[in-house]
Design an enzyme around this catalytic site. Structure first.
Site, short mmCIF file in Angstrom:
data_model
loop_
_atom_site.label_atom_id
_atom_site.label_comp_id
_atom_site.label_asym_id
_atom_site.label_seq_id
_atom_site.Cartn_x
_atom_site.Cartn_y
_atom_site.Cartn_z
CG ASP A 111 -2.06 -1.09 1.32
OD1 ASP A 111 -3.06 -0.98 1.36
OD2 ASP A 111 -1.42 -2.14 1.43
CD GLU B 207 -7.47 3.16 2.20
OE1 GLU B 207 -7.29 2.63 1.33
OE2 GLU B 207 -7.93 2.85 3.19
CG ASP C 104 -7.87 2.51 -1.89
OD1 ASP C 104 -6.69 2.24 -1.35
OD2 ASP C 104 -8.90 2.06 -1.59
CB ILE D 55 -3.69 -1.93 -1.96
CG1 ILE D 55 -2.16 -2.22 -2.55
CG2 ILE D 55 -4.29 -3.42 -2.09
CD1 ILE D 55 -1.46 -3.38 -1.99
CG ASP D 56 -10.55 -0.58 -3.40
OD1 ASP D 56 -10.87 -0.52 -2.12
OD2 ASP D 56 -11.58 -0.75 -4.10
CB THR E 131 -5.40 -3.92 2.11
OG1 THR E 131 -5.39 -2.48 1.70
CG2 THR E 131 -4.09 -4.35 2.77
CG ASP F 209 -12.73 2.57 -0.58
OD1 ASP F 209 -11.85 2.14 -1.07
OD2 ASP F 209 -13.31 2.78 0.61
#
Ligand code: AMP
Ligand code: MG
Length: 329
Positions: free
Chosen positions: A47, A70, A125, A127-128, A130, A271
């Site tokens: 991330d 994020e 984001d 890593i959307d 995670t 998101d």
């Protein structure tokens, strides 16, 4: 409509680079350096490294642009996270092919700390999903561009999404008022991509719907009731992240339901920004559970919206009516 080709080119390169870093981290022992955030959600080396790479890419191409990301690097700067910090710096340097001091790598992460109160900004984001990433399932690198409260451009890098040729990894773009396209994620020479469009179903009963794997993120018993009311018999397609928007955009599913699990939860802009514009450009419709358009003019959260309903378009009103009925509105 302004030409978005330069922004698209930069964003595709940034998302592809972030996806490569995520894939590299996934091949290591991720758990070792996974941190639990204040809200109890996990954040990994990937991330942070992905946010650093994307913010750096945007800074190089568009120095004046702000990013609402994020993550932030506060925790990474602490002594307790020296090992995670070292791993993040190594992955970022590995991707860039050069040696960069830790301070700069962390500084790029913190470029994602904008409030989202300017005329133009990106939202990321890194890593959307995670939790999906940690399970080896679906996750997405999601990058959107917002101007005057409207998402004008969005990209979804989906490293584990199956492709028609039996491989994994797809990249999607959507331009407001323009086209949605999909590209080979791991092949940077694919700059043209191919158009994608939603699957038109005659009636909601013929639709396949997708929802979160995590029951804490979307009320799955509400969505089962909605599916029942619409006469849907197919099992839900449960996948993590904005890959759900990609699934609707390319016709793997025709409905994405995200039913609120808590009255006080507000969706985060990162998101949904990229996913929304990809689905709309592919011919679909995106709203909240009341059928209201998503309102990106309130900083980091979708203050005026609750949950999400995304569909292939023609069935949208019927789906929203079923959602309202099940929710008692
Ligand atoms: P998904 O992969 O669709 O389950 O969505 C992952 C995203 O859900 C994360 O990026 C979080 O920002 C978000 N999330 C966390 N808690 C909630 C919640 N209570 N309701 C809806 N979304 C949430
Ligand atoms: Mg997310």
């Amino acid at each position: 409509m302004p030409d978005r080709n330069e922004e698209l080119r930069v964003a595709r390169a940034a998302v592809r680079a972030a996806a490569r870093v995520c894939r590299a981290v996934q091949q290591t022992r991720i758990d070792a350096d996974t941190i639990e955030k204040k809200d109890k959600s996990p954040v990994t080396v990937a991330d942070f490294a992905a946010q650093s790479i994307v913010c750096h890419g945007i800074q190089l191409a568009f120095p004046a642009d702000l990013v609402v990301g994020e993550e932030n690097a506060d925790e990474l700067r602490t002594d307790a996270q020296a090992s995670a910090r070292k791993a993040v710096v190594e992955h970022v340097c590995g991707e860039l092919g050069s040696s960069v001091p830790a301070d700069r790598v962390l500084g790029w992460i913190d470029r994602g700390g904008a409030a989202g109160d300017t005329e133009r900004y990106w939202t990321l984001d890194p890593i959307d999903g995670t939790k999906g990433f940690l399970r080896g399932d679906q996750y997405a690198v999601a990058l959107g561009l917002i101007e005057n409260g409207e998402v004008v451009l969005g990209l979804l890098g989906c490293p584990n999404l199956p492709t028609p040729d039996g491989g994994r990894g797809a990249l999607f773009s959507g331009v407001a008022g323009g086209e949605a396209r999909s590209y080979a994620l791991w092949d940077e020479t694919d700059e043209a991509g191919t158009p994608v469009s939603v699957a038109r179903v005659a009636s909601p009963a013929d639709a396949r719907f997708c929802e979160s794997v995590e029951s804490g993120h979307s009320n799955q018993s509400d969505s089962a009731k909605i599916a029942g009311l619409l006469g849907i018999t197919a099992e839900p397609h449960r996948i993590d992240s904005q890959c759900k928007y990609a699934a609707v955009a390319r016709g793997d599913a025709s409905i994405y339901l995200r039913m609120p699990t808590r009255a006080d939860y507000r969706e985060k802009i990162w998101d949904h920004a990229a996913g929304k514009v990809v689905v709309e450009a592919a011919g679909g419709t995106v709203s909240d559970v009341f059928g209201r358009p998503l309102d990106f003019a309130h900083g980091r959260i979708l203050e005026n919206n609750r949950g999400i309903v995304a569909t292939s378009g023609a069935i949208h009103e019927e789906v929203v009516a079923a959602v309202r009925k099940v929710r008692g509105e």
